[in-house]
Scaffold this active site. Structure first.
Site, PDB file in Angstrom:
ATOM      1  N   SER A  63      -9.454  29.464 -11.120  1.00 31.59           N
ATOM      2  CA  SER A  63     -10.282  29.860 -10.261  1.00 31.59           C
ATOM      3  C   SER A  63     -11.054  28.075  -9.241  1.00 31.59           C
ATOM      4  CB  SER A  63     -11.806  29.635 -11.401  1.00 31.59           C
ATOM      5  OG  SER A  63     -11.521  30.903 -11.861  1.00 31.59           O
ATOM      6  N   LYS A  66     -11.037  29.629  -5.788  1.00 31.38           N
ATOM      7  CA  LYS A  66     -12.727  29.999  -5.273  1.00 31.38           C
ATOM      8  C   LYS A  66     -13.080  28.934  -4.222  1.00 31.38           C
ATOM      9  CE  LYS A  66     -12.698  32.638  -9.558  1.00 31.38           C
ATOM     10  NZ  LYS A  66     -12.752  33.399 -10.587  1.00 31.38           N
ATOM     11  N   TYR A 188      -6.006  38.328  -4.423  1.00 33.39           N
ATOM     12  CA  TYR A 188      -7.149  37.101  -5.362  1.00 33.39           C
ATOM     13  C   TYR A 188      -5.938  37.196  -6.657  1.00 33.39           C
ATOM     14  CZ  TYR A 188     -10.214  36.569  -9.547  1.00 33.39           C
ATOM     15  OH  TYR A 188     -10.190  36.193 -10.768  1.00 33.39           O
ATOM     16  N   TYR A 240     -18.608  27.943 -15.019  1.00 32.99           N
ATOM     17  CA  TYR A 240     -18.702  29.448 -16.028  1.00 32.99           C
ATOM     18  C   TYR A 240     -20.237  29.700 -15.878  1.00 32.99           C
ATOM     19  CZ  TYR A 240     -13.414  29.317 -15.508  1.00 32.99           C
ATOM     20  OH  TYR A 240     -12.465  28.847 -15.404  1.00 32.99           O
ATOM     21  N   VAL A 258      -9.011  28.319 -15.415  1.00 30.41           N
ATOM     22  CA  VAL A 258      -8.472  28.543 -17.046  1.00 30.41           C
ATOM     23  C   VAL A 258      -6.857  28.201 -17.062  1.00 30.41           C
ATOM     24  CG1 VAL A 258      -9.891  30.711 -17.550  1.00 30.41           C
ATOM     25  CG2 VAL A 258      -7.598  31.411 -16.408  1.00 30.41           C
TER      26      VAL A 258
HETATM   27  N1  GLU Z   1      -7.400  34.982 -12.607  1.00 30.24           N
HETATM   28  C1  GLU Z   1      -8.272  34.137 -13.462  1.00 30.24           C
HETATM   29  C2  GLU Z   1      -9.219  35.763 -13.790  1.00 30.24           C
HETATM   30  O1  GLU Z   1      -9.522  36.017 -13.189  1.00 30.24           O
HETATM   31  C3  GLU Z   1      -9.167  33.238 -13.150  1.00 30.24           C
HETATM   32  C4  GLU Z   1     -10.034  32.733 -13.891  1.00 30.24           C
HETATM   33  C5  GLU Z   1     -10.787  31.196 -14.556  1.00 30.24           C
HETATM   34  O2  GLU Z   1     -10.439  30.111 -13.838  1.00 30.24           O
HETATM   35  O3  GLU Z   1     -11.989  31.163 -14.309  1.00 30.24           O
HETATM   36  O4  GLU Z   1      -9.494  36.268 -14.962  1.00 30.24           O
END
Ligand code: GLU
Length: 304
Positions: A63, A66, A188, A240, A258
């Site tokens: 993530s 992002k 994604y 998060y 994650v």
């Molecule tokens: N590719 C992971 C998902 O969509 C990213 C999650 C993350 O790192 O927050 O679940």
């Protein structure tokens, strides 16, 4: 400030065995990582690189990507972007569907999965070769060509990413996804599969510590206002459902993934990246948070 000495002292005083946490296994490929990997890299705007451990080993940034997607999409759409995605913390897990139903398919912010899927949709609409163009954008930010997707991780997530497909479908039903759901989730999953080391991540995040100006070329990647807003979103939404606690303990804007990575910035001073794969229940690296808390406590430097 002697950052190397501070990092060494933090590292020596860290009783790693005392800290729990679990490696993410809901993406099967991520479960294969050695849980004891540990790296830190800190880059100063006024030159200077300081590191510990596995700082040059690549890992799945998940993530953290992002932030790069948002940085790329924001100047393309300008303020119109905020019609499609909000700027409030969600108070929900990163892959939650519940809020989206109540809020008519407008995700709370661009750093939760739903918001990132909208950003991916925007990039697909705007870019000729979305995956290639995005990877090149990240390489440009990093000042480094040696950055790649990990196909195995992308495939592994594609085979298990039911919630992300559900999020994209739900938003499509509200008219907030323009492209085919399968194309959006494919982009994604690749975006999340990018691999970088702590050193590369810290160098890439310098642009955000530097008011949107590239650390080597000086090129303005984001305007002052865009850079302020992106940092504000990292501070309030980057961890998060634990962004409040992260800000309370660490006091720096950043983003976690994650894969166990955390990248953070101390504006006008430095960027720092940490990798330790064991996560707490919220999905943040346990040791990553601990080290960053000690860093801002020991140096007495944070944004507050
Ligand atoms: N590719 C992971 C998902 O969509 C990213 C999650 C993350 O790192 O927050 O679940």
């Amino acid at each position: 400030m002697n950052y190397q000495q501070t990092l060494n002292e933090i590292n020596t005083g860290l009783d790693c065995a005392k800290f729990g946490g679990k490696v993410a296994n809901y993406i099967p490929e991520l479960a294969n990582i050695d849980p004891n990997k540990f790296g830190i890299h800190l880059c100063c705007i006024q030159k200077g690189n300081y590191s510990i451990g596995d700082n040059e080993e690549k890992f799945s940034i998940q993530s953290i990507s992002k932030v790069f997607a948002l940085a790329m999409a924001y100047p393309m759409l300008g303020e119109k972007l905020w019609k499609r995605v909000g700027v409030e913390p969600s108070g929900n897990p990163f892959n939650s569907l519940v809020q989206l139903e109540y809020e008519s398919g407008i995700p709370r912010n661009p750093l939760i999965n739903a918001g990132a899927l909208v950003i991916c949709d925007i990039l697909i609409s705007k870019l000729k070769s979305p995956k290639e163009d995005f990877l090149n954008y990240v390489r440009g930010l990093a000042g480094n060509e040696d950055i790649y997707f990990n196909e195995k991780v992308a495939e592994s997530e594609k085979n298990s990413g039911y919630r992300n497909v559900a999020l994209a479908n739900l938003m499509k039903s509200f008219g907030n996804i323009e492209n085919l759901v399968e194309d959006v989730v494919d982009f994604y999953f690749y975006m999340c599969s990018i691999e970088m080391s702590c050193k590369e991540l810290a160098q890439t995040f310098l642009v955000f510590a530097n008011h949107g100006a590239h650390f080597v070329t000086g090129e303005k990647i984001l305007s002052e206002s865009q850079s302020k807003r992106l940092s504000a979103i990292m501070l309030t939404c980057g961890f998060y459902d634990q962004a409040g606690e992260f800000t309370f303990k660490v006091g720096l804007p950043g983003k976690s993934g994650v894969g166990g990575g955390i990248a953070a910035i101390f504006p006008e001073h430095y960027s720092v990246a940490i990798w330790s794969p064991k996560l707490n229940k919220a999905g943040n690296s346990v040791l990553g948070m601990e080290v960053l808390e000690r860093l801002t406590t020991e140096t007495k430097l944070s944004i507050f």
